[in-house]
Write a protein that holds these residues in place. Structure first.
Motif, PDB file in Angstrom:
ATOM      1  N   ASN A 186       4.743   0.665  -5.169  1.00 23.00           N
ATOM      2  CA  ASN A 186       5.248  -0.665  -4.820  1.00 23.00           C
ATOM      3  C   ASN A 186       6.009  -0.685  -3.493  1.00 23.00           C
ATOM      4  O   ASN A 186       6.593  -1.714  -3.137  1.00 23.00           O
ATOM      5  N   SER A 187       6.001   0.417  -2.750  1.00 25.16           N
ATOM      6  CA  SER A 187       6.666   0.452  -1.440  1.00 25.16           C
ATOM      7  C   SER A 187       5.927  -0.452  -0.455  1.00 25.16           C
ATOM      8  O   SER A 187       4.694  -0.552  -0.481  1.00 25.16           O
ATOM      9  N   ASP A 188       6.691  -1.091   0.416  1.00 24.33           N
ATOM     10  CA  ASP A 188       6.115  -2.021   1.397  1.00 24.33           C
ATOM     11  C   ASP A 188       5.794  -1.283   2.695  1.00 24.33           C
ATOM     12  O   ASP A 188       6.682  -0.962   3.474  1.00 24.33           O
ATOM     13  N   LEU A 216       7.568   5.899  10.660  1.00 24.81           N
ATOM     14  CA  LEU A 216       8.151   7.021   9.926  1.00 24.81           C
ATOM     15  C   LEU A 216       8.161   6.701   8.441  1.00 24.81           C
ATOM     16  O   LEU A 216       8.777   5.723   8.011  1.00 24.81           O
ATOM     17  N   ALA A 217       7.470   7.545   7.656  1.00 25.71           N
ATOM     18  CA  ALA A 217       7.527   7.448   6.201  1.00 25.71           C
ATOM     19  C   ALA A 217       8.638   8.358   5.717  1.00 25.71           C
ATOM     20  O   ALA A 217       8.569   9.579   5.865  1.00 25.71           O
ATOM     21  N   ASP A 218       9.676   7.757   5.165  1.00 23.55           N
ATOM     22  CA  ASP A 218      10.864   8.510   4.781  1.00 23.55           C
ATOM     23  C   ASP A 218      11.690   7.618   3.855  1.00 23.55           C
ATOM     24  O   ASP A 218      11.474   6.400   3.799  1.00 23.55           O
ATOM     25  N   LEU A 223       8.703   2.915   6.929  1.00 25.89           N
ATOM     26  CA  LEU A 223       7.780   2.943   5.796  1.00 25.89           C
ATOM     27  C   LEU A 223       8.551   3.585   4.646  1.00 25.89           C
ATOM     28  O   LEU A 223       8.642   4.807   4.548  1.00 25.89           O
ATOM     29  N   PRO A 224       9.166   2.776   3.786  1.00 21.04           N
ATOM     30  CA  PRO A 224      10.114   3.321   2.810  1.00 21.04           C
ATOM     31  C   PRO A 224       9.435   4.112   1.703  1.00 21.04           C
ATOM     32  O   PRO A 224       8.296   3.836   1.310  1.00 21.04           O
ATOM     33  N   LEU A 225      10.161   5.112   1.214  1.00 26.38           N
ATOM     34  CA  LEU A 225       9.734   5.917   0.085  1.00 26.38           C
ATOM     35  C   LEU A 225      10.887   6.049  -0.901  1.00 26.38           C
ATOM     36  O   LEU A 225      12.052   6.075  -0.488  1.00 26.38           O
ATOM     37  N   ARG A 258      -2.184   2.683  -1.071  1.00 33.71           N
ATOM     38  CA  ARG A 258      -2.154   1.223  -1.158  1.00 33.71           C
ATOM     39  C   ARG A 258      -2.272   0.601   0.233  1.00 33.71           C
ATOM     40  O   ARG A 258      -2.992  -0.388   0.433  1.00 33.71           O
ATOM     41  N   ALA A 259      -1.587   1.204   1.205  1.00 29.59           N
ATOM     42  CA  ALA A 259      -1.623   0.669   2.568  1.00 29.59           C
ATOM     43  C   ALA A 259      -3.002   0.839   3.202  1.00 29.59           C
ATOM     44  O   ALA A 259      -3.499  -0.071   3.887  1.00 29.59           O
TER      45      ALA A 259
END
Length: 342
Positions: A194-196, A288-290, A295-297, A316-317
């Motif tokens: 469900n991360s955006d 940045l996926a972090d 890109l929140p995790l 999902r993205a």
């Protein structure tokens, strides 16, 4: 050709099942994994060899870093052609030989597994099709339990490969923290789904190429992401270690060049963030996926779980991006679900 809605693709539906698949896999395989782990502690292999293709080989990268950092066991990726084409005998006596495959029937993997057994290695198969030829010739089978996967792009079976490796190493090392993280992982995967990541999807619609960066345990996620960009979006992407990218490839990074980075929450994370900051200073287009990134995790229950959360959010993205770029992610051109190489 009309395209399905994002929620209607097979890729979306199958990737969304990953948390439930992994929860069931952990429960079903626990006794078998604990038995295998106990035997490996009793008779430790001198080294480990992995054998796989495609997404499964990216799972093997994860296995390499996890086995080497948690057990100190040198882990090498076998080149299938050495056994299947060159028919060169390898000195594998006593080694643990891990073959990872969704279908379990590619001829080159089967030939290498047979050769490994003949050479005295212990062959363990991580395979989704439990009655496959690979499962039949392996000494030990760890079923992935992903169920039918109809989209050409592997999703839940890839994540199930990572989780199978994670469960094996957790019980092999008898690491209490790592074992506890197995119980928390399915819920963390649901949160990751469900991360955006819409900023990535929006930004890459017009792109022609990009770099995907990771390091250590996170390198496998970068490799998997780069493959998915190519096969589902028609977008050329290259995966690099955030250290290796500085040895030449970074010369390409200038204004507007897209760079996606996966920051692993361990000793490698700071270096990945530093490289991305350097690229941002060149006016590259960066993401940045972090946990605190654009890109929140979710917070991982253990650093070893983080690559699974990253890829779950990414799937999902990338499904949405493929459709935005006019591609059906379930039917990449020129590809089949099962690829059989010699």
């Amino acid at each position: 050709m009309s395209l399905p809605a994002p929620h209607d693709t097979l890729m979306y539906r199958e990737a969304a099942e990953a948390a439930d698949v992994i929860a069931a896999q952990f429960a079903r395989n626990q006794v078998a994994v604990e038995t295998l782990a106990a035997s490996l502690r009793a008779a430790p292999p001198p080294f480990v060899v992995t054998c796989a293709r495609g997404s499964s080989d990216h799972a093997a990268t994860y296995a390499k870093y996890l086995l080497e950092t948690r057990l100190g066991l040198v882990t090498a990726s076998a080149s299938p052609s050495v056994g299947s084409v060159y028919e060169a005998p390898l000195k594998l006596r006593g080694a643990l030989y891990i073959v990872i495959s969704q279908s379990g029937k590619s001829p080159d993997l089967l030939r290498n597994a047979e050769a490994a057994r003949a050479a005295g290695a212990r062959v363990v198969a991580l395979v989704n099709v439990e009655d496959s030829p690979l499962a039949q010739l392996a000494e030990t089978v760890i079923p992935l339990g992903a169920g039918a996967e109809r989209s050409v792009a592997a999703t839940k079976s890839y994540l199930a490969s990572l989780s199978a490796i994670l469960q094996l190493v957790a019980y092999w090392t008898q690491d209490v923290g790592l074992i506890a993280s197995l119980r928390a992982l399915p819920d963390a995967l649901r949160e990751a789904w469900n991360s955006d990541w819409s900023s990535l999807t929006d930004g890459l619609v017009p792109a022609h190429n990009l770099f995907v960066l990771g390091r250590g345990l996170g390198l496998a996620a970068a490799q998997e992401a780069a493959l998915k960009f190519k096969e589902t979006c028609g977008l050329h992407a290259e995966a690099y270690s955030s250290a290796e990218v500085k040895h030449g490839p970074m010369a390409l990074v200038g204004p507007g060049f897209p760079v996606l980075a996966f920051a692993q929450p361990d000793e490698t994370g700071a270096g990945t963030r530093a490289v991305l900051s350097e690229f941002a200073a060149r006016d590259a287009q960066v993401w940045l996926a972090d946990v605190g990134g654009d890109l929140p995790l979710p917070v991982a229950p253990h650093p070893a779980c983080a690559p699974l959360l990253t890829i779950q959010s990414f799937y999902r993205a990338i499904n949405a991006l493929a459709l935005r770029r006019g591609h059906n992610p379930d039917l990449p051109p020129h590809l089949n679900k099962v690829t059989e190489t010699v």
